[in-house]
Design a protein around this motif. Structure first.
Motif, PDB file in Angstrom:
ATOM      1  N   PHE A 112      -8.470  -8.739 -14.653  1.00 58.63           N
ATOM      2  CA  PHE A 112      -7.152  -9.123 -14.190  1.00 58.63           C
ATOM      3  C   PHE A 112      -6.345  -7.522 -14.375  1.00 58.63           C
ATOM      4  CE2 PHE A 112      -3.200 -11.639 -14.115  1.00 58.63           C
ATOM      5  CZ  PHE A 112      -2.949 -11.864 -14.017  1.00 58.63           C
ATOM      6  N   ASN A 113      -6.032  -7.434 -15.187  1.00 63.38           N
ATOM      7  CA  ASN A 113      -5.380  -7.031 -15.197  1.00 63.38           C
ATOM      8  C   ASN A 113      -5.193  -5.539 -14.597  1.00 63.38           C
ATOM      9  OD1 ASN A 113      -3.398  -7.621 -17.166  1.00 63.38           O
ATOM     10  ND2 ASN A 113      -4.695  -6.857 -18.613  1.00 63.38           N
ATOM     11  N   ILE A 114      -6.711  -5.022 -14.028  1.00 65.35           N
ATOM     12  CA  ILE A 114      -6.601  -4.088 -12.699  1.00 65.35           C
ATOM     13  C   ILE A 114      -6.595  -4.139 -11.968  1.00 65.35           C
ATOM     14  CG2 ILE A 114      -8.976  -2.280 -11.906  1.00 65.35           C
ATOM     15  CD1 ILE A 114      -9.997  -2.521 -14.680  1.00 65.35           C
ATOM     16  N   VAL A 115      -7.055  -5.695 -11.357  1.00 61.29           N
ATOM     17  CA  VAL A 115      -6.798  -5.860  -9.954  1.00 61.29           C
ATOM     18  C   VAL A 115      -5.179  -6.281 -10.240  1.00 61.29           C
ATOM     19  CG1 VAL A 115      -7.011  -7.931  -8.685  1.00 61.29           C
ATOM     20  CG2 VAL A 115      -8.903  -7.572  -9.720  1.00 61.29           C
ATOM     21  N   MET A 116      -4.339  -6.284 -11.386  1.00 64.97           N
ATOM     22  CA  MET A 116      -2.553  -6.826 -10.409  1.00 64.97           C
ATOM     23  C   MET A 116      -1.910  -5.481 -10.667  1.00 64.97           C
ATOM     24  SD  MET A 116      -2.260  -9.973  -9.949  1.00 64.97           S
ATOM     25  CE  MET A 116      -0.857  -9.518 -10.307  1.00 64.97           C
ATOM     26  N   LEU A 117      -3.328  -4.750 -11.669  1.00 65.94           N
ATOM     27  CA  LEU A 117      -2.571  -2.924 -10.916  1.00 65.94           C
ATOM     28  C   LEU A 117      -2.378  -2.430  -9.521  1.00 65.94           C
ATOM     29  CD1 LEU A 117      -1.781  -0.335 -13.294  1.00 65.94           C
ATOM     30  CD2 LEU A 117      -3.900   0.006 -12.934  1.00 65.94           C
ATOM     31  N   LEU A 118      -3.639  -2.915  -9.049  1.00 68.29           N
ATOM     32  CA  LEU A 118      -3.687  -2.568  -7.827  1.00 68.29           C
ATOM     33  C   LEU A 118      -2.894  -3.384  -6.528  1.00 68.29           C
ATOM     34  CD1 LEU A 118      -7.125  -1.568  -8.113  1.00 68.29           C
ATOM     35  CD2 LEU A 118      -5.379   0.067  -8.191  1.00 68.29           C
ATOM     36  N   CYS A 119      -3.151  -4.480  -6.396  1.00 68.21           N
ATOM     37  CA  CYS A 119      -2.183  -5.392  -5.327  1.00 68.21           C
ATOM     38  C   CYS A 119      -0.445  -5.597  -5.901  1.00 68.21           C
ATOM     39  CB  CYS A 119      -2.676  -6.206  -6.332  1.00 68.21           C
ATOM     40  SG  CYS A 119      -4.677  -6.564  -5.228  1.00 68.21           S
ATOM     41  N   VAL A 161       7.212 -10.239  -1.972  1.00 66.02           N
ATOM     42  CA  VAL A 161       7.955 -11.354  -1.990  1.00 66.02           C
ATOM     43  C   VAL A 161       9.154 -11.275  -1.407  1.00 66.02           C
ATOM     44  CG1 VAL A 161       8.738 -12.596  -3.886  1.00 66.02           C
ATOM     45  CG2 VAL A 161       6.415 -12.339  -3.534  1.00 66.02           C
ATOM     46  N   LEU A 162       9.987  -9.844  -1.804  1.00 64.17           N
ATOM     47  CA  LEU A 162      10.780  -9.420  -1.755  1.00 64.17           C
ATOM     48  C   LEU A 162      11.431  -9.360  -0.223  1.00 64.17           C
ATOM     49  CD1 LEU A 162      11.279  -6.578  -4.971  1.00 64.17           C
ATOM     50  CD2 LEU A 162      12.254  -8.640  -5.236  1.00 64.17           C
ATOM     51  N   GLN A 163      10.884  -8.940  -0.025  1.00 60.71           N
ATOM     52  CA  GLN A 163      11.228  -9.463   1.991  1.00 60.71           C
ATOM     53  C   GLN A 163      11.289 -10.245   2.034  1.00 60.71           C
ATOM     54  OE1 GLN A 163       8.200  -6.564   3.856  1.00 60.71           O
ATOM     55  NE2 GLN A 163       9.124  -4.456   2.812  1.00 60.71           N
ATOM     56  N   GLY A 164      10.170 -11.409   1.470  1.00 64.57           N
ATOM     57  CA  GLY A 164      10.060 -12.738   1.423  1.00 64.57           C
ATOM     58  C   GLY A 164      11.369 -13.205   1.629  1.00 64.57           C
ATOM     59  N   VAL A 165      12.496 -13.114   0.771  1.00 64.03           N
ATOM     60  CA  VAL A 165      13.126 -13.341  -0.035  1.00 64.03           C
ATOM     61  C   VAL A 165      14.336 -12.953   1.065  1.00 64.03           C
ATOM     62  CG1 VAL A 165      14.473 -14.045  -2.093  1.00 64.03           C
ATOM     63  CG2 VAL A 165      11.913 -13.899  -2.478  1.00 64.03           C
ATOM     64  N   ALA A 166      14.689 -11.769   1.114  1.00 64.63           N
ATOM     65  CA  ALA A 166      15.872 -11.592   1.457  1.00 64.63           C
ATOM     66  C   ALA A 166      15.819 -12.166   3.509  1.00 64.63           C
ATOM     67  CB  ALA A 166      15.467  -9.296   1.802  1.00 64.63           C
ATOM     68  N   PRO A 180       2.731  -4.388  -7.053  1.00 67.10           N
ATOM     69  CA  PRO A 180       3.044  -3.158  -6.042  1.00 67.10           C
ATOM     70  C   PRO A 180       3.225  -3.830  -4.969  1.00 67.10           C
ATOM     71  CG  PRO A 180       1.897  -2.082  -7.714  1.00 67.10           C
ATOM     72  CD  PRO A 180       0.824  -3.721  -7.734  1.00 67.10           C
ATOM     73  N   LEU A 181       2.342  -4.703  -4.349  1.00 62.46           N
ATOM     74  CA  LEU A 181       2.294  -4.664  -2.815  1.00 62.46           C
ATOM     75  C   LEU A 181       2.780  -6.357  -2.541  1.00 62.46           C
ATOM     76  CD1 LEU A 181      -1.205  -3.342  -1.716  1.00 62.46           C
ATOM     77  CD2 LEU A 181       1.076  -2.255  -1.060  1.00 62.46           C
ATOM     78  N   ALA A 182       2.179  -6.736  -3.655  1.00 65.32           N
ATOM     79  CA  ALA A 182       2.473  -8.666  -3.300  1.00 65.32           C
ATOM     80  C   ALA A 182       4.212  -8.231  -3.839  1.00 65.32           C
ATOM     81  CB  ALA A 182       2.226  -9.296  -4.292  1.00 65.32           C
ATOM     82  N   GLY A 183       5.005  -7.555  -4.902  1.00 59.69           N
ATOM     83  CA  GLY A 183       5.844  -7.492  -5.063  1.00 59.69           C
ATOM     84  C   GLY A 183       6.642  -6.941  -3.953  1.00 59.69           C
TER      85      GLY A 183
END
Length: 64
Positions: free
Chosen positions: A40-47, A55-60, A49-52
Motif C-alpha cells: 500500500f505504501n509503495i502504491v501510494m508513493l507513486l499515485c 483533488v486540489l484542482q477539483g476543489v478549485a 502526488p497525482l491524486a492530490g
C-alpha cells in the motif's frame, strides 16, 4: 615516566558482551499484514502526488 599504581584496583576481567535478544519470527498472519502495508505504501508513493493534484484542482473548480 613514573606511574604510581598503589591503591589502584585491578580492572574487572574481560567478558564478551551478551548477544541482543532475538525476536521470534513473524507469524504468517503478521507477515501478510506487513506485506500488505508495504505494498500500500509503495502504491501510494507513486499515485498520491497525482491524486492530490487532481483533488486540489477539483476543489478549485467547485469554488469558481
Amino acid at each position: 615516566m613514573f606511574v604510581d599504581f598503589r591503591n589502584q584496583f585491578p580492572p574487572p576481567p574481560w567478558q564478551p558482551e551478551p548477544e541482543p535478544a532475538r525476536r521470534p519470527p513473524l507469524t504468517p498472519r503478521q507477515r501478510k499484514a506487513v506485506e500488505a502495508i508495504a505494498a500500500f505504501n509503495i502504491v501510494m508513493l507513486l499515485c498520491a502526488p497525482l491524486a492530490g493534484a487532481t483533488v486540489l484542482q477539483g476543489v478549485a473548480a467547485v469554488f469558481r
